[in-house]
Enzyme design. Sequence first.
Site, PDB file in Angstrom:
ATOM      1  N   ASN A  23       0.903  -1.172  -0.061  1.00  0.00           N
ATOM      2  CA  ASN A  23       0.126   0.124   0.014  1.00  0.00           C
ATOM      3  C   ASN A  23       0.917   1.272   0.116  1.00  0.00           C
ATOM      4  O   ASN A  23       0.421   2.358   0.487  1.00  0.00           O
ATOM      5  CB  ASN A  23      -1.093  -0.042   1.151  1.00  0.00           C
ATOM      6  CG  ASN A  23      -0.038   0.072   2.626  1.00  0.00           C
ATOM      7  OD1 ASN A  23       0.889  -0.265   2.418  1.00  0.00           O
ATOM      8  ND2 ASN A  23      -0.928   0.235   3.626  1.00  0.00           N
ATOM      9  N   ASP A  98       6.157 -16.681  14.666  1.00  0.00           N
ATOM     10  CA  ASP A  98       7.241 -16.335  15.577  1.00  0.00           C
ATOM     11  C   ASP A  98       6.740 -16.100  16.984  1.00  0.00           C
ATOM     12  O   ASP A  98       5.802 -15.248  17.122  1.00  0.00           O
ATOM     13  CB  ASP A  98       8.255 -14.926  15.177  1.00  0.00           C
ATOM     14  CG  ASP A  98       9.696 -14.929  15.623  1.00  0.00           C
ATOM     15  OD1 ASP A  98      10.031 -15.402  16.631  1.00  0.00           O
ATOM     16  OD2 ASP A  98      10.537 -14.644  14.799  1.00  0.00           O
ATOM     17  N   ASP A 200      11.325 -17.562  20.167  1.00  0.00           N
ATOM     18  CA  ASP A 200      12.561 -16.338  20.296  1.00  0.00           C
ATOM     19  C   ASP A 200      13.109 -16.540  21.682  1.00  0.00           C
ATOM     20  O   ASP A 200      12.302 -16.637  22.666  1.00  0.00           O
ATOM     21  CB  ASP A 200      11.991 -15.043  20.392  1.00  0.00           C
ATOM     22  CG  ASP A 200      12.877 -13.817  19.993  1.00  0.00           C
ATOM     23  OD1 ASP A 200      13.696 -13.816  19.129  1.00  0.00           O
ATOM     24  OD2 ASP A 200      12.972 -13.108  21.044  1.00  0.00           O
ATOM     25  N   GLU A 255      15.044 -20.904  19.382  1.00  0.00           N
ATOM     26  CA  GLU A 255      16.304 -20.121  19.220  1.00  0.00           C
ATOM     27  C   GLU A 255      16.905 -20.189  20.546  1.00  0.00           C
ATOM     28  O   GLU A 255      16.605 -19.445  21.334  1.00  0.00           O
ATOM     29  CB  GLU A 255      16.016 -18.619  18.887  1.00  0.00           C
ATOM     30  CG  GLU A 255      17.107 -18.028  18.479  1.00  0.00           C
ATOM     31  CD  GLU A 255      16.994 -16.341  18.675  1.00  0.00           C
ATOM     32  OE1 GLU A 255      17.748 -15.683  18.030  1.00  0.00           O
ATOM     33  OE2 GLU A 255      16.276 -15.927  19.486  1.00  0.00           O
ATOM     34  N   HIS A 327      17.650 -12.816   9.981  1.00  0.00           N
ATOM     35  CA  HIS A 327      17.370 -11.317   9.935  1.00  0.00           C
ATOM     36  C   HIS A 327      18.304 -10.486  11.131  1.00  0.00           C
ATOM     37  O   HIS A 327      18.187  -9.311  11.410  1.00  0.00           O
ATOM     38  CB  HIS A 327      15.917 -10.770  10.612  1.00  0.00           C
ATOM     39  CG  HIS A 327      15.611 -11.490  11.914  1.00  0.00           C
ATOM     40  ND1 HIS A 327      15.617 -12.875  11.949  1.00  0.00           N
ATOM     41  CD2 HIS A 327      15.322 -10.885  13.054  1.00  0.00           C
ATOM     42  CE1 HIS A 327      15.213 -12.958  13.328  1.00  0.00           C
ATOM     43  NE2 HIS A 327      15.206 -11.926  14.045  1.00  0.00           N
ATOM     44  N   ASP A 328      19.290 -11.447  11.721  1.00  0.00           N
ATOM     45  CA  ASP A 328      20.159 -10.903  12.918  1.00  0.00           C
ATOM     46  C   ASP A 328      21.423 -11.025  12.235  1.00  0.00           C
ATOM     47  O   ASP A 328      22.393 -10.696  13.061  1.00  0.00           O
ATOM     48  CB  ASP A 328      20.057 -11.742  13.999  1.00  0.00           C
ATOM     49  CG  ASP A 328      18.497 -11.629  14.842  1.00  0.00           C
ATOM     50  OD1 ASP A 328      17.826 -10.685  14.814  1.00  0.00           O
ATOM     51  OD2 ASP A 328      18.309 -12.515  15.502  1.00  0.00           O
TER      52      ASP A 328
HETATM   53  O1  TEU Z   1      17.529 -12.693  18.822  1.00  0.00           O
HETATM   54  C1  TEU Z   1      18.430 -13.278  20.157  1.00  0.00           C
HETATM   55  C2  TEU Z   1      19.558 -12.902  20.254  1.00  0.00           C
HETATM   56  O2  TEU Z   1      20.255 -13.498  20.970  1.00  0.00           O
HETATM   57  C3  TEU Z   1      20.061 -11.616  19.579  1.00  0.00           C
HETATM   58  O3  TEU Z   1      20.502 -10.679  20.425  1.00  0.00           O
HETATM   59  C4  TEU Z   1      21.171 -11.882  18.620  1.00  0.00           C
HETATM   60  O4  TEU Z   1      22.161 -12.759  19.296  1.00  0.00           O
HETATM   61  C5  TEU Z   1      21.663 -10.889  17.824  1.00  0.00           C
HETATM   62  O5  TEU Z   1      20.529 -10.342  17.449  1.00  0.00           O
HETATM   63  C6  TEU Z   1      22.981 -11.148  17.054  1.00  0.00           C
HETATM   64  O6  TEU Z   1      23.307  -9.845  16.623  1.00  0.00           O
HETATM   65  C7  TEU Z   1      16.217 -12.468  19.120  1.00  0.00           C
HETATM   66  C8  TEU Z   1      15.784 -12.082  17.683  1.00  0.00           C
HETATM   67  O7  TEU Z   1      15.931 -13.040  16.795  1.00  0.00           O
HETATM   68  C9  TEU Z   1      16.186 -10.730  17.652  1.00  0.00           C
HETATM   69  O8  TEU Z   1      15.656 -10.258  16.321  1.00  0.00           O
HETATM   70  C10 TEU Z   1      15.559  -9.910  18.693  1.00  0.00           C
HETATM   71  O9  TEU Z   1      16.047  -8.402  18.689  1.00  0.00           O
HETATM   72  C11 TEU Z   1      15.773 -10.509  20.120  1.00  0.00           C
HETATM   73  O10 TEU Z   1      15.532 -11.752  19.937  1.00  0.00           O
HETATM   74  C12 TEU Z   1      15.017  -9.914  21.179  1.00  0.00           C
HETATM   75  O11 TEU Z   1      13.827 -10.417  20.809  1.00  0.00           O
HETATM   76 CA    CA Z   2       2.568  -1.431   3.885  1.00  0.00          CA
END
Ligand code: TEU
Ligand code: CA
Length: 555
Positions: A23, A98, A200, A255, A327-328
């Site tokens: 959008n 998640d 998570d 995780e 994504h991390d």
């Molecule tokens: O990540 C957990 C985590 O241990 C992170 O701190 C990770 O080590 C770090 O991102 C690496 O650089 C989970 C999620 O995947 C993350 O996106 C969240 O920010 C975090 O938990 C808090 O919910």
């Molecule tokens: Ca959007």
Amino acid sequence: MQKTWWKEAVIYQIYPRSFMDSNADGIGDIKGITSRLDYLKYLGIDVIWLSPVYESPNDDNGYDISNYQAIMKEFGTMEDFDEMLAAAHERGIRIVMDLVVNHTSDEHAWFIESRKSKDNDYRNYYIWRDGKDAQSPPNNWGSCFGGSAWQYDDTTDMYYLHLFSKKQPDLNWDNQKVRQEVFDMMTWWCEKGIDGFRMDVISMISKTKEMPDGKINGIYGDFGPYCVHGPNVHKYLKEMNEKVLSKYDIMTVGETSGVTTELAKQYAGENAGELNMVFQFEHVEGDGKYGKWTDQKQQLTTLKEIMSRWQTELYGQAWNSLFWDNHDQPRAVSRFGDDSPKYRERSAKMLATCLHMMQGTPYIYQGEELGMTNYPFESPEDFRDIESIHAYEEWCRSGRLTHEEFWPCMLYKSRDNARTPVQWDDTEHAGFTAGTPWIAVNPNYKEINAKSQTADPDSVFHYYKKLIALRKQHPVIVYGRYELLLKDSEQLFVYTRTLSEDEKLLVVCNFTDQETSFSLPDDFKQAACLISNMDYSCQAASITVRPYEAFVLLK
Ligand code: TEU
Ligand code: CA
């Protein structure tokens, strides 16, 4: 070994904010995902892991949830969600949610109540402590995103614990009411028909009662020994399994940063009655120079030792999850391969081969199937990620490191590398949005995008598609036993997979830009080539493996 659908599946992770905007507000959303389900179907994946879509003030892009049973406004509505779920199921694609229940947002109704007074009904939903004295927090623990892990709250003159940002207060899992709320919420989603949970930081839900100072690591003390794999974590997961998970045909992946193979068997052993699998991070975490930060590639022998140990030690007892990025993490090809124009495609395919032929369930992070690369950040102002922003403050603005020392580490490892929008085509903003994207699009989208790759049979996309298809045809890829060859080579990652004497795979991957020679083991001299990122031709016993070449032989 039990055979199950989630062992045979390939999972695709969607980070909704950066996947597809429907959008024109610059933010990816649920309708955007629905519009791209045919693309995922064509790729051939079986399951989507959906990063959080719940109501959230977005301090940490949805990992701070203010309502577990509502959809984030920017992402759409619950109707949009239901429509997406039905559309996915119509295509035979499952959806794994998640589950972020170590902490909530500080804007969650439970926390708003909890902080009101010491005798509020919700007080014990969170972890409150008195300061050591008038000036100092209860202990020296640092949070994952910088600063103290304790936030002072003047309403009651006490501190609450937050292992992540101060807008992510930790839930008190020792409170049976908290556990029941979480289980009820999970049941509600299961009844809706979702297909599983990625949990998570689930290894952090149980904290020790005593909370002494931790060993100093940088500025703050380490909470690890008191909060990670804590005293009751297995008890609570068994309770969750009994009350919720065991009632549905769903898959679960925890995780569990810092997990060892022994602990993994407790969390996800075949008969442990907890989870189906865990994410371990040894192969992506051990390289740090300043905490997690570095600009150096891991040595290949180290990488092989780690991955092979997980392959061997879990065999027949627990199940691996396989990933290079998420994504991390930075982009796989930039980190483990070579993202220069010369070798980007070839090394992206090599990495995919190496991972997808191992035992375990492979996870593809959005854009990885296109060989998307790290982003050329130019200044600290370019970052959107709370971790990156805080890290720059803590390491640089504080004067501990110079900009020149730290900057290469941020380029190499910032989480925002993974969070730039998926590159769909070569139109403005890569076809991700008709508005202004919330985070910059990688300028290489004209060369790297889904439209050109789906049209090109030699693309990284089509290579992933082929790997996924092969998995459905050859049980040895899923269930074969793993064995590492050439353990001391700093160039080649070579292993075999064996299902029976006549069903065996040989996987050969060159992790460098130098060619090298390799002697085929006797039993593979007549073997057929299953897949290769170049034109594989067996030139008798000794063969030359070219830069970033990969091939798989099937006996
Ligand atoms: O990540 C957990 C985590 O241990 C992170 O701190 C990770 O080590 C770090 O991102 C690496 O650089 C989970 C999620 O995947 C993350 O996106 C969240 O920010 C975090 O938990 C808090 O919910
Ligand atoms: Ca959007």
